[in-house]
Design a protein around this motif. Structure first.
Motif, PDB file in Angstrom:
ATOM      1  N   ASN A 406      26.837  76.512 -67.256  1.00 34.87           N
ATOM      2  CA  ASN A 406      27.575  77.636 -66.669  1.00 34.87           C
ATOM      3  C   ASN A 406      27.008  78.047 -65.313  1.00 34.87           C
ATOM      4  OD1 ASN A 406      25.225  78.868 -67.611  1.00 34.87           O
ATOM      5  ND2 ASN A 406      26.282  80.745 -68.279  1.00 34.87           N
ATOM      6  N   LYS A 407      26.050  77.280 -64.803  1.00 34.34           N
ATOM      7  CA  LYS A 407      25.549  77.477 -63.441  1.00 34.34           C
ATOM      8  C   LYS A 407      25.111  76.121 -62.892  1.00 34.34           C
ATOM      9  CE  LYS A 407      22.982  80.699 -60.596  1.00 34.34           C
ATOM     10  NZ  LYS A 407      22.199  81.947 -60.573  1.00 34.34           N
ATOM     11  N   TYR A 408      25.539  75.834 -61.659  1.00 31.85           N
ATOM     12  CA  TYR A 408      25.265  74.564 -61.000  1.00 31.85           C
ATOM     13  C   TYR A 408      25.697  73.352 -61.834  1.00 31.85           C
ATOM     14  CZ  TYR A 408      22.216  77.786 -58.456  1.00 31.85           C
ATOM     15  OH  TYR A 408      21.719  78.863 -57.771  1.00 31.85           O
ATOM     16  N   PRO A 409      26.908  73.350 -62.359  1.00 33.05           N
ATOM     17  CA  PRO A 409      27.349  72.166 -63.116  1.00 33.05           C
ATOM     18  C   PRO A 409      27.614  70.984 -62.184  1.00 33.05           C
ATOM     19  CG  PRO A 409      29.163  73.708 -62.854  1.00 33.05           C
ATOM     20  CD  PRO A 409      27.951  74.393 -62.291  1.00 33.05           C
ATOM     21  N   ASN A 410      27.373  69.805 -62.679  1.00 32.92           N
ATOM     22  CA  ASN A 410      27.691  68.578 -61.946  1.00 32.92           C
ATOM     23  C   ASN A 410      29.132  68.202 -62.277  1.00 32.92           C
ATOM     24  OD1 ASN A 410      27.938  66.067 -60.817  1.00 32.92           O
ATOM     25  ND2 ASN A 410      26.278  65.114 -61.990  1.00 32.92           N
ATOM     26  N   LYS A 411      30.023  68.399 -61.325  1.00 31.15           N
ATOM     27  CA  LYS A 411      31.445  68.170 -61.573  1.00 31.15           C
ATOM     28  C   LYS A 411      31.765  66.694 -61.835  1.00 31.15           C
ATOM     29  CE  LYS A 411      32.481  72.504 -60.821  1.00 31.15           C
ATOM     30  NZ  LYS A 411      32.905  73.385 -61.935  1.00 31.15           N
ATOM     31  N   ASP A 412      30.868  65.811 -61.433  1.00 29.21           N
ATOM     32  CA  ASP A 412      31.114  64.390 -61.627  1.00 29.21           C
ATOM     33  C   ASP A 412      30.592  63.870 -62.967  1.00 29.21           C
ATOM     34  OD1 ASP A 412      32.293  64.166 -59.092  1.00 29.21           O
ATOM     35  OD2 ASP A 412      30.323  63.929 -58.138  1.00 29.21           O
ATOM     36  N   ASP A 413      29.943  64.746 -63.712  1.00 31.24           N
ATOM     37  CA  ASP A 413      29.376  64.353 -65.004  1.00 31.24           C
ATOM     38  C   ASP A 413      30.498  64.026 -65.983  1.00 31.24           C
ATOM     39  OD1 ASP A 413      27.407  63.800 -66.776  1.00 31.24           O
ATOM     40  OD2 ASP A 413      26.642  65.844 -66.961  1.00 31.24           O
ATOM     41  N   ARG A 414      30.397  62.895 -66.667  1.00 28.41           N
ATOM     42  CA  ARG A 414      31.399  62.472 -67.646  1.00 28.41           C
ATOM     43  C   ARG A 414      30.713  62.168 -68.972  1.00 28.41           C
ATOM     44  NH1 ARG A 414      33.831  64.308 -64.166  1.00 28.41           N
ATOM     45  NH2 ARG A 414      35.612  63.517 -62.974  1.00 28.41           N
TER      46      ARG A 414
END
Length: 455
Positions: A406-414
């Motif tokens: 919920n803070k600094y998420p890696n949007k490319d993480d799958r």
């Protein structure tokens, strides 16, 4: 070096410190700016001083003797034996076997293990006199330290039903086992359930003690340590104090039944704050949690692999988790000093406050019919849910932070294609005597939404 190194300095009182702090605040309110209120209702001050500290309660933790425990789920007997031996060769000095099938060949499971050097715990999802008697006979023959970890109340709380048994009830069975055997410890308390379901620390301590008190009231021949299976989170100093407070209060309560009865703390990191995305952060979380467990006085620690949420048991995850504890023991020297928290005014203050609040709640539970009565009436579940909802609201609003989620998420993480296990709350419709207490992680809703959006 026996001279006081600070004798050349004038002592500073707590009043002088506070005056200086108020001066530095330049008019800001001391209480509003620097005092933090914990979910347990404890006011955390910016500093602690010996002239405001009471005489510390003796807790007597033995950090020098903590054991590294390896969790092993027994499905394939040969593979479980291999994993146990491999884990011991790689640094584990205790094993916790989870066994669901009472037909498991317990003699074969243990015959290759160095029982003179290790401790073995059995988490059983059934209760069988013959099975326990076999464990007792092995403990007697090998002079081994074995713990059966029988917890019918914990089973009721988690599953909604008692163990199936031929005896009139589960307590009759435990009494029969206690009368016949005294080699291996029989009784355990699943305090992890309350933590992982969202109970605050005062509730965790009080519920675990009230849970234990039900056994103390009903089983007069308990003469081996009661195992408390507990979980710790990342509130570092509070978790240290929590374990100390629980041991302190257990010793106080147990004296009313058996003067020499001890508790044995088997501790693991919580699942509640572990995350699916940015999963490597889980290693940082479990490291500080294991540190809290050691300093707080855990007898054994079973670390949680960083990938436990979504991967089946695997050698790499187990090795990393075990190595974290080996580094703490052999390179960070966490096992060199007993009672390591003694003399810390902050930790001793937290220990005292948590103990006093938990004892008050414990007395309230006992005055209103005891733990089982409140469990059956749904009071325990409701109180835990209230605490869990408050914590969830803090997380959802961003006030409680899990980095990478919920803070600094890696949007490319799958993660969608890496799931070997279902990492969310499982629905299991069945007929139960009571509504069970449900474990749930804080980040589940966010993770489910992210998984749905993955391409």
């Amino acid at each position: 070096m026996s001279n006081n190194l600070f004798q050349e300095f004038e002592p500073i009182s707590s009043k002088q410190w506070k005056q200086q702090i108020q001066f530095e605040l330049k008019g800001a309110d001391y209480n509003d700016t620097l005092i933090w209120n914990s979910p347990e209702g404890i006011k955390v001050k910016p500093f602690y001083h010996k002239d405001e500290s009471n005489i510390p309660y003796p807790v007597h933790t033995i950090a020098s003797e903590f054991r590294i425990c390896q969790n092993i789920f027994v499905h394939d007997l040969e593979k479980s034996i291999f994993r146990a031996i491999d884990s011991i060769n790689r640094g584990a000095d205790s094993i916790r076997f989870t066994i669901e099938d009472e037909k498991t060949n317990i003699k074969k499971l243990l015959e290759s293990l160095p029982l003179d050097k290790i401790t073995v715990y059995f988490d059983l999802s059934f209760v069988s006199i013959d099975f326990v008697n076999t464990i007792q006979s092995i403990a007697k023959e090998k002079k081994a330290v074995l713990f059966c970890n029988l917890d019918p109340i914990g089973h009721l709380a988690k599953e909604g039903n008692w163990f199936t048994a031929t005896e009139k009830d589960n307590f009759e069975l435990l009494n029969k086992l206690s009368n016949d055997n005294n080699e291996a410890s029989l009784i355990a308390i699943n305090g992890s359930l309350y933590q992982n379901a969202g109970a605050n620390m005062v509730q965790q301590i009080a519920y675990s003690l009230a849970h234990a008190n039900e056994y103390l009231n009903r089983i007069p021949l308990i003469n081996k340590p009661i195992v408390f299976q507990l979980s710790v989170g990342t509130n570092y100093f509070f978790e240290i104090a929590k374990l100390r407070a629980l041991r302190l209060l257990f010793n106080l309560i147990a004296k009313e039944y058996h003067p020499d009865l001890k508790c044995h703390l088997l501790v693991a990191p919580t699942k509640r704050n572990k995350t699916l995305y940015d999963y490597n952060v889980n290693m940082l979380r479990t490291t500080t949690e294991c540190m809290s467990a050691i300093i707080g006085g855990a007898d054994a620690i079973a670390n949680l692999p960083y990938d436990a949420l979504y991967h089946k048991d695997n050698e790499f995850g187990d090795r990393i988790a075990r190595n974290q504890l080996l580094v703490l023991k052999n390179e960070s020297y966490f096992d060199k000093v007993n009672n390591p928290a003694d003399g810390s005014y902050y930790i001793e203050s937290l220990t005292q406050q948590l103990a006093e609040k938990a004892l008050s709640l414990f007395k309230d539970i006992e005055a209103n019919g005891g733990f089982l009565k409140q469990l059956n009436e749904g009071i325990i579940k409701r109180k835990i849910q209230e605490s869990a909802d408050a914590a969830q609201e803090l997380f959802d609003s961003g006030k409680e932070v899990l980095l990478g989620t919920n803070k600094y998420p890696n949007k490319d993480d799958r993660m969608k294609h890496d799931l070997e296990l279902f990492p969310f709350l499982k629905v299991k419709p069945r007929k139960t005597l009571i509504t069970p207490i449900i474990e749930k992680r804080l980040s589940e809703k966010i993770e489910q939404e992210r998984l749905e959006k993955e391409e």
